[in-house]
Design a protein around this motif. Sequence first.
Motif, short mmCIF file in Angstrom:
data_model
loop_
_atom_site.label_atom_id
_atom_site.label_comp_id
_atom_site.label_asym_id
_atom_site.label_seq_id
_atom_site.Cartn_x
_atom_site.Cartn_y
_atom_site.Cartn_z
N GLY A 214 0.80 -1.22 0.00
CA GLY A 214 0.00 0.00 0.00
C GLY A 214 0.83 1.26 0.00
N LEU A 215 2.10 1.16 -0.36
CA LEU A 215 2.99 2.32 -0.33
C LEU A 215 2.47 3.41 -1.25
CD1 LEU A 215 5.78 3.08 0.94
CD2 LEU A 215 6.78 2.44 -1.24
N ALA A 216 2.45 4.64 -0.72
CA ALA A 216 1.97 5.77 -1.51
C ALA A 216 2.90 6.06 -2.67
CB ALA A 216 1.85 7.01 -0.62
N ALA A 217 2.40 6.80 -3.63
CA ALA A 217 3.23 7.20 -4.77
C ALA A 217 4.40 8.03 -4.30
CB ALA A 217 2.38 7.99 -5.76
N ASP A 218 5.42 8.12 -5.13
CA ASP A 218 6.65 8.84 -4.81
C ASP A 218 6.33 10.26 -4.34
OD1 ASP A 218 9.11 9.97 -4.66
OD2 ASP A 218 9.70 9.50 -6.72
N ASP A 219 6.79 10.60 -3.11
CA ASP A 219 6.53 11.92 -2.55
C ASP A 219 7.76 12.81 -2.55
OD1 ASP A 219 8.09 10.72 -0.70
OD2 ASP A 219 6.66 10.83 0.96
N GLY A 220 8.77 12.39 -3.30
CA GLY A 220 10.00 13.16 -3.35
C GLY A 220 11.07 12.66 -2.42
N PRO A 228 26.19 10.66 -2.12
CA PRO A 228 27.42 10.00 -2.59
C PRO A 228 27.62 8.60 -2.03
CG PRO A 228 27.83 12.27 -1.90
CD PRO A 228 26.44 11.96 -1.49
N ASP A 229 27.18 8.36 -0.78
CA ASP A 229 27.36 7.05 -0.15
C ASP A 229 26.04 6.35 0.11
OD1 ASP A 229 30.18 7.29 0.02
OD2 ASP A 229 29.94 8.59 1.76
N THR A 230 24.96 6.82 -0.52
CA THR A 230 23.64 6.26 -0.27
C THR A 230 22.92 6.03 -1.60
OG1 THR A 230 23.48 7.45 1.83
CG2 THR A 230 21.44 6.59 0.90
N ALA A 231 22.36 4.82 -1.74
CA ALA A 231 21.61 4.48 -2.95
C ALA A 231 20.22 4.00 -2.56
CB ALA A 231 22.32 3.39 -3.74
N LEU A 232 19.22 4.37 -3.35
CA LEU A 232 17.85 3.95 -3.11
C LEU A 232 17.31 3.30 -4.37
CD1 LEU A 232 15.46 4.01 -1.09
CD2 LEU A 232 14.72 6.13 -2.20
N MET A 233 16.81 2.08 -4.23
CA MET A 233 16.29 1.32 -5.36
C MET A 233 14.80 1.06 -5.19
SD MET A 233 19.25 -1.58 -5.83
CE MET A 233 18.29 -2.35 -7.14
N GLU A 234 14.07 1.18 -6.28
CA GLU A 234 12.66 0.80 -6.30
C GLU A 234 12.58 -0.68 -6.67
OE1 GLU A 234 10.14 2.86 -5.67
OE2 GLU A 234 11.36 4.66 -5.42
N LEU A 235 11.86 -1.45 -5.86
CA LEU A 235 11.65 -2.87 -6.13
C LEU A 235 10.18 -3.12 -6.44
CD1 LEU A 235 13.78 -4.37 -3.20
CD2 LEU A 235 14.50 -3.89 -5.54
N PRO A 236 9.87 -4.26 -7.04
CA PRO A 236 8.46 -4.53 -7.40
C PRO A 236 7.56 -4.60 -6.18
CG PRO A 236 9.98 -6.02 -8.55
CD PRO A 236 10.78 -5.31 -7.52
N GLY A 237 6.27 -4.38 -6.41
CA GLY A 237 5.26 -4.59 -5.39
C GLY A 237 5.28 -3.59 -4.24
N GLY A 238 5.66 -2.35 -4.50
CA GLY A 238 5.69 -1.35 -3.45
C GLY A 238 6.82 -1.54 -2.47
N ALA A 239 7.98 -1.88 -2.94
CA ALA A 239 9.14 -2.11 -2.08
C ALA A 239 10.27 -1.15 -2.44
CB ALA A 239 9.62 -3.55 -2.21
#
Length: 278
Positions: A214-220, A228-239
């Motif tokens: 149930g994760l909301a749409a991207d809010d920024g 520089p030392d942090t990565a964020l990945m979108e995974l399937p199914g609201g993960a």
Amino acid sequence: MTRATARLATELACHGPGRAHTRVPVLRSGWPLMLRTTAPLARTPVTEWACRTADAARVHLAAGAAGPLGGDRLRLEVRVGPGSALVFGEIASTLLLPGAYGEESRLDVRVHVGAGAALAWLPELVITTHGCRHVSDTRIVLETGARLVLREEVLFGRHGEPSGRYRQRVRVETEDGPLYDQELGAGPAAPGWDGPAVTAGCRTAGTLLLVDPGLAADDGAPTALRGPDTALMELPGGARLLSTLAPDTAGLRRRLDRAMARLLTGAEETTASQPAGE
């Protein structure tokens, strides 16, 4: 050398017209893995998230002895019943220590989260001391509509010492198949682990995995959290998966706390125990 298994299970309890709550029918420690129910925690983004559909049970894992030591074989089994909610933490950091005969220690964790249930798993820091040889293998199965927050933190060696041998694998599966399967190796048995392709010489590493259909749409928040030392990945199914490196444990915890607040609520965490920034 110790061999032990600890078991924990929750179920949804609905009595009368009030709000549903979670009970703990199985709480079986296996020394040195000591499970304890704990008092309600202060309201934080993660507790609000976990209690979205039912009041959560709160359980902490305490170590009954130092270690794991070389040669130990430990197993933790967790079942979060359908519709229930669990906030699962640890009392203190885990210090991985070498055994007397150079044997490998091992921790196997098996987690099953039922349909519509929620698990917030917040283990404390793992410290890979010089000379240790440890393997951690975690397998998590999520049924339909299940939610998960998993935070992990690792410190590679105590102050002034190199890291011991450490291998960690985490695999998360859903009804649609594997969602996340990651392995991290550090120490003498993992050539290049401290190079630019892995930890870039940083002393600590952490991940934050959020699975929420149930994760909301991207809010920024993803843009705000990358660095520089942090990565964020979108995974399937609201993960979403956030991975970060830091020179010390205080900086690592601040980054993970900030990321958890942003991903779960869209707002910064501002409590005294969880600073909003570095």
